[in-house]
Every structure is written in structure tokens, then in C-alpha cells.
Write a protein that holds these residues in place. Structure first.
Motif, PDB file in Angstrom:
ATOM      1  N   VAL A  25       0.892  -1.131  -0.004  1.00 28.70           N
ATOM      2  CA  VAL A  25      -0.028   0.108   0.007  1.00 28.70           C
ATOM      3  C   VAL A  25       0.885   1.309   0.063  1.00 28.70           C
ATOM      4  N   THR A  26       0.657   2.261  -0.946  1.00 29.00           N
ATOM      5  CA  THR A  26       1.416   3.352  -1.055  1.00 29.00           C
ATOM      6  C   THR A  26       0.837   4.440  -0.116  1.00 29.00           C
ATOM      7  N   ILE A  27       1.631   5.568   0.103  1.00 34.87           N
ATOM      8  CA  ILE A  27       1.035   6.476   0.937  1.00 34.87           C
ATOM      9  C   ILE A  27      -0.101   6.916   0.147  1.00 34.87           C
ATOM     10  N   LYS A  28      -0.008   7.254  -1.148  1.00 36.87           N
ATOM     11  CA  LYS A  28      -1.085   7.834  -2.083  1.00 36.87           C
ATOM     12  C   LYS A  28      -2.568   6.975  -1.715  1.00 36.87           C
ATOM     13  N   VAL A  37      10.861   1.953   0.831  1.00 34.87           N
ATOM     14  CA  VAL A  37      10.956   2.986   0.254  1.00 34.87           C
ATOM     15  C   VAL A  37      10.155   4.138   1.019  1.00 34.87           C
ATOM     16  N   TYR A  38      10.221   5.274   0.535  1.00 36.65           N
ATOM     17  CA  TYR A  38       9.354   6.254   1.177  1.00 36.65           C
ATOM     18  C   TYR A  38       7.920   6.353   0.652  1.00 36.65           C
ATOM     19  N   ALA A  39       7.844   5.780  -0.404  1.00 33.42           N
ATOM     20  CA  ALA A  39       6.307   5.865  -1.092  1.00 33.42           C
ATOM     21  C   ALA A  39       5.479   4.627  -0.560  1.00 33.42           C
ATOM     22  N   THR A  40       6.004   3.819   0.197  1.00 33.71           N
ATOM     23  CA  THR A  40       5.201   2.525   0.625  1.00 33.71           C
ATOM     24  C   THR A  40       5.243   2.358   1.963  1.00 33.71           C
ATOM     25  N   ILE A  41       3.783   2.195   2.510  1.00 30.86           N
ATOM     26  CA  ILE A  41       3.547   2.251   3.783  1.00 30.86           C
ATOM     27  C   ILE A  41       4.440   0.700   4.658  1.00 30.86           C
TER      28      ILE A  41
END
Ligand code: SF4
Length: 189
Positions: free
Chosen positions: A75-78, A111-115
Motif C-alpha cells: 500500500v502506498t502513501i497515496k 522506500v518512502y512511498a510504501t507504507i
């Protein structure tokens, strides 16, 4: 009343047991499958594994009728606000399964984008380990939810953590292997 006189077709029990039995036997999953774990989730409902044996095969993308959220995949932050919105729309009482390494910890996607674990943003009842977990493992997770329901009170105990609506990571990134400085909130790690 003399129980000896009750006929064989009479059953006595508690209301709590009947309600919990009905809930555990008619779980309505809301699949949130974003990656490879989703394929195993689909396989779980297939004839080979036959999730219908546990009364939980009716998967519909219909949060207002669902009571079991299965998050399968990264799940990504978006995506997180969407997932939280779906969770909020689901009826109470509701339960959440985090399926696979990615949903539970971010998996290999550091990575920063992935929860790095959906439990930083929403309550999780059962974690299903694996990359991907086999259908049998997911079924074990669903049976664990059934055991939780069996022991629940009426109304449910209400021990759930409040939903964290602020979409920001609550973890600290690990130190970078190459000595490249990482800045988080103005602080150099
Ligand atoms: S845990 Fe493994 S199988 Fe599941 S989504 Fe992540 S990479 Fe894919």
C-alpha cells in the motif's frame, strides 16, 4: 423447568453465542488487493480451496455490506486515504486482515512511498505471514478471525484503536548504507 421433559429438537444457548455464531459463519470480505498477494486471495475463493466452507466466499467491492477487510499487497502513501475511507464505510463490527509481508511491514519495499505496515494507520486484527501467503495460510487467518468473534461480547468489546486519519508515516527510516544523509522533518539522520 424439568429438562428431562424437553424434546430432542430443543436447543438452549445464550444470545451472545447465537449472534457470534451467525457473524463468524457469514463473514463478508472486502478485498483490497494491490499486488501479487491478491492472486493468492483469489485462489482462496476458488474451488480448490473453497473458502465457502467457512461462509466467507461472498467477496464484493461493497464496503457498506462488508465486515472483513483483507488488505493483500503493498500500500502506498497515496493509496492510504482511499483504504481508510473504505474502512470507515464498512459496517460495525468489522475486522481487518493484513495479508502478506508487504501489507504488514512493507516487505522488500523499504522506500518512502510504501507504507511500512498498514497498522500504522488502521487497526489490524490478524497478520497473515508470507510472500505470498498460500491460500491455506489465509484460511488459517480467517479462522483466527472466527475465533476472535467467538470470544467477543455482545455488543463487541469496543477495544479498537481509533483510526489515524493523518496520513504521515510514524516510523523512522533506517540509516542509509552508503552514508548518504536522509532528512526527515528538517532533521538529518
Ligand atoms: S508480500 Fe510478496 S507476494 Fe505479497 S504483495 Fe508483497 S511481494 Fe507480492
Amino acid at each position: 423447568m424439568d429438562t428431562q421433559t424437553l424434546p430432542d429438537n430443543v436447543l438452549t444457548t445464550q444470545l451472545k453465542k447465537v449472534v457470534n455464531w451467525a457473524r463468524r459463519s457469514s463473514l463478508w470480505p472486502m478485498p483490497f488487493a494491490t499486488a501479487c498477494c491478491g492472486i493468492e486471495l483469489m485462489a482462496t475463493a476458488s474451488s480448490r480451496f473453497d473458502l465457502a466452507r467457512f461462509g466467507a466466499e461472498a467477496m464484493r467491492f461493497s464496503p457498506r455490506q462488508s465486515d472483513l477487510l483483507i488488505v493483500a499487497g503493498r500500500v502506498t502513501i497515496k493509496m492510504m486515504p482511499v483504504l481508510q475511507h473504505i474502512y470507515q464505510q464498512m459496517t460495525e463490527p468489522k475486522w481487518v486482515i493484513s495479508m502478506g509481508a508487504c501489507a504488514s511491514t512493507g516487505g522488500v519495499f523499504d522506500v518512502y512511498a510504501t507504507i511500512q505496515g498498514i497498522d500504522q494507520f488502521m487497526p489490524v486484527d490478524v497478520y497473515v505471514p508470507g510472500c505470498p501467503p498460500r491460500p491455506e495460510t489465509l484460511i488459517e487467518g480467517i479462522m483466527a478471525i472466527q475465533r476472535i468473534i467467538d470470544e467477543d461480547g455482545l455488543p463487541p468489546a469496543g477495544k479498537r484503536r481509533p483510526l489515524q486519519l493523518a496520513v504521515e508515516p510514524s516510523y523512522s527510516p533506517a540509516a542509509q548504507p552508503l552514508g548518504i544523509p536522509v532528512t526527515v522533518g528538517g532533521k538529518v539522520l
